[in-house]
Design a protein around this motif. Sequence first.
Motif, PDB file in Angstrom:
ATOM      1  N   LEU A  59      12.050 -14.394-114.850  1.00 48.64           N
ATOM      2  CA  LEU A  59      11.788 -13.487-115.968  1.00 48.64           C
ATOM      3  C   LEU A  59      12.888 -13.604-117.022  1.00 48.64           C
ATOM      4  O   LEU A  59      12.616 -13.523-118.230  1.00 48.64           O
ATOM      5  CB  LEU A  59      11.693 -12.059-115.454  1.00 48.64           C
ATOM      6  CG  LEU A  59      11.125 -11.017-116.420  1.00 48.64           C
ATOM      7  CD1 LEU A  59       9.681 -11.351-116.765  1.00 48.64           C
ATOM      8  CD2 LEU A  59      11.207  -9.635-115.824  1.00 48.64           C
ATOM      9  N   ASP A  63      12.218 -16.626-119.135  1.00 49.19           N
ATOM     10  CA  ASP A  63      11.210 -16.334-120.142  1.00 49.19           C
ATOM     11  C   ASP A  63      11.797 -15.491-121.273  1.00 49.19           C
ATOM     12  O   ASP A  63      11.394 -15.622-122.435  1.00 49.19           O
ATOM     13  CB  ASP A  63      10.038 -15.612-119.486  1.00 49.19           C
ATOM     14  CG  ASP A  63       8.811 -15.595-120.363  1.00 49.19           C
ATOM     15  OD1 ASP A  63       8.501 -16.642-120.964  1.00 49.19           O
ATOM     16  OD2 ASP A  63       8.174 -14.542-120.473  1.00 49.19           O
ATOM     17  N   LEU A  64      12.748 -14.633-120.944  1.00 49.76           N
ATOM     18  CA  LEU A  64      13.411 -13.838-121.977  1.00 49.76           C
ATOM     19  C   LEU A  64      14.195 -14.732-122.935  1.00 49.76           C
ATOM     20  O   LEU A  64      14.092 -14.593-124.162  1.00 49.76           O
ATOM     21  CB  LEU A  64      14.331 -12.809-121.314  1.00 49.76           C
ATOM     22  CG  LEU A  64      15.262 -12.025-122.234  1.00 49.76           C
ATOM     23  CD1 LEU A  64      14.448 -11.116-123.141  1.00 49.76           C
ATOM     24  CD2 LEU A  64      16.261 -11.215-121.424  1.00 49.76           C
ATOM     25  N   CYS A  76       5.840  -8.339-114.123  1.00 52.27           N
ATOM     26  CA  CYS A  76       6.490  -9.594-114.522  1.00 52.27           C
ATOM     27  C   CYS A  76       5.460 -10.613-114.987  1.00 52.27           C
ATOM     28  O   CYS A  76       5.636 -11.261-116.031  1.00 52.27           O
ATOM     29  CB  CYS A  76       7.302 -10.152-113.351  1.00 52.27           C
ATOM     30  SG  CYS A  76       8.761  -9.184-112.926  1.00 52.27           S
ATOM     31  N   LEU A 103       4.012  -9.520-118.356  1.00 52.92           N
ATOM     32  CA  LEU A 103       4.922  -9.770-119.467  1.00 52.92           C
ATOM     33  C   LEU A 103       4.983 -11.250-119.821  1.00 52.92           C
ATOM     34  O   LEU A 103       5.060 -11.613-121.002  1.00 52.92           O
ATOM     35  CB  LEU A 103       6.319  -9.257-119.120  1.00 52.92           C
ATOM     36  CG  LEU A 103       6.516  -7.743-119.220  1.00 52.92           C
ATOM     37  CD1 LEU A 103       7.914  -7.366-118.763  1.00 52.92           C
ATOM     38  CD2 LEU A 103       6.300  -7.275-120.644  1.00 52.92           C
ATOM     39  N   SER A 121       3.860 -12.643-123.333  1.00 51.87           N
ATOM     40  CA  SER A 121       4.795 -13.459-124.117  1.00 51.87           C
ATOM     41  C   SER A 121       4.136 -14.748-124.597  1.00 51.87           C
ATOM     42  O   SER A 121       4.316 -15.163-125.743  1.00 51.87           O
ATOM     43  CB  SER A 121       6.023 -13.769-123.270  1.00 51.87           C
ATOM     44  OG  SER A 121       6.858 -14.697-123.910  1.00 51.87           O
ATOM     45  N   TYR A 169      11.278  -6.829-123.398  1.00 45.79           N
ATOM     46  CA  TYR A 169      11.636  -7.705-122.278  1.00 45.79           C
ATOM     47  C   TYR A 169      13.026  -7.349-121.752  1.00 45.79           C
ATOM     48  O   TYR A 169      13.235  -7.206-120.540  1.00 45.79           O
ATOM     49  CB  TYR A 169      11.630  -9.157-122.753  1.00 45.79           C
ATOM     50  CG  TYR A 169      10.613 -10.028-122.070  1.00 45.79           C
ATOM     51  CD1 TYR A 169      10.903 -10.645-120.864  1.00 45.79           C
ATOM     52  CD2 TYR A 169       9.373 -10.238-122.633  1.00 45.79           C
ATOM     53  CE1 TYR A 169       9.986 -11.458-120.249  1.00 45.79           C
ATOM     54  CE2 TYR A 169       8.449 -11.042-122.016  1.00 45.79           C
ATOM     55  CZ  TYR A 169       8.749 -11.650-120.828  1.00 45.79           C
ATOM     56  OH  TYR A 169       7.828 -12.431-120.213  1.00 45.79           O
ATOM     57  N   THR A 170      13.965  -7.216-122.659  1.00 43.09           N
ATOM     58  CA  THR A 170      15.335  -6.927-122.247  1.00 43.09           C
ATOM     59  C   THR A 170      15.431  -5.582-121.543  1.00 43.09           C
ATOM     60  O   THR A 170      16.087  -5.451-120.503  1.00 43.09           O
ATOM     61  CB  THR A 170      16.250  -6.942-123.477  1.00 43.09           C
ATOM     62  OG1 THR A 170      16.104  -8.191-124.174  1.00 43.09           O
ATOM     63  CG2 THR A 170      17.703  -6.774-123.068  1.00 43.09           C
TER      64      THR A 170
END
Length: 431
Positions: free
Chosen positions: A218, A221-222, A273, A276, A280, A406-407
């Motif tokens: 994850l 991906d961020l 997850c 998201l 994204s 996301y963060t």
Amino acid sequence: MKEEVISYSEARPVISLKTPTNVSVDLTLYGILGVNEKSQVLETYLWVRTRWQIEGLSWDPDECGTKKISLPREKIWVPDIVINEFMDENRAPDTYYVYVTSTGEVIDARPIHVISSCKLDIYTFPFDFQNCSYTFNSYKHSRDDVQLFFFRSAEQIFKQSLEAMTTKGEWELIDLLAEKPIQLFLEGGWDNLIVYIVLRRRATLYVVNLLIPSSLLLSLDLFSFLLPLQSVDRASFKMTLILGYTVFLLLMNDLLPVTGNNLPLINVFFSLCMALMVASLLETVIITNILCGSRDFPPLPKWLRILVLEYLAQLACMKKSCEENCDANKSESTFYKNTMTDIPKKGQVSASPVSVWEQCLEEMKKMSKDVLAIRHQVEEHFSNDNSTNEWIMFGQVIDRVLFILYTLFIVVSLTTIMVLWLHSYSLDKKS
């Protein structure tokens, strides 16, 4: 004549049948063999010791030379003490003898491989605690015939179980409680003893194999949000991450609980997850489409401009950049408008002969038509540029907002995991 063998196992060893037999129960939890969430079953190994008195039986140890003797179990009366939660046969080795002391006390010790039902709650998996119970009672004798008592306190049973336990598997013993329920002494009831076994799952295996890899994927991906929006590699990188995360969940599916009363939070975490990551990727596809085809789009709707370019941009700390771009476009458009419309009028021309003035006037009329055409083209150009810039800023704001979400999700989820992990270990230290 052949001597007849007398058996005393058919009747309770009391002088008067109105007198109940007091049976003391003692146990030691020797091993925790496993917990099956799918079948809601707990598997343990117990040493159970029962004691009761044979009325009228005694001898002199000095005269007989011993304080206790061992007798075959079939030769004396043995109480039929069972565990109500038993779900399968006892596969422990059989014991064939009991001890009888000089005072008439009988001591029966036997191992029991217990496969019992247990209501499991896996909502906080893998940081879950389970509380399973064992209910001891006589299968056939009511409390008028057999009454049960604990031989030792729950603290002593718990301490000895920790010393005797040899299994160091997934589950560990946290506490052990015992109680004798208060019952109304109605005729025909059964006397019960309840032992509560509190277990805790060792979460290190699941944190290392499930939560940390999932958080790392994850995080990758961020950080993919740092790639340029116009880059095609950003979409392909996200697709590769989604594929890898799917394979990861398939490989680790055996470590997840199959069923339970509630849906485990870890399954919700994995679903979020995946959601998201998919969101994204969809956002990257949409923004790439906006950046590549924004010139052909109609102007940004007013409500969307207010919602995204003002409110969301302000939340994403992009309000200043949006205003600077809009002001720059407006100033450039105004400059070209003023330049194109700055045509000298008749009163502004200096005095000159009539012929020269008429010739200049004709030329000015021709030039004014060309200037008007150029002005129209310039205004249309800047109008399209403003619409394009608004769509580009729209894509940048959405990208920044999703990056912030996301963060926040990663920070909150990792903090929750660490708090639960530390809390479980703090309870272990206190116990």
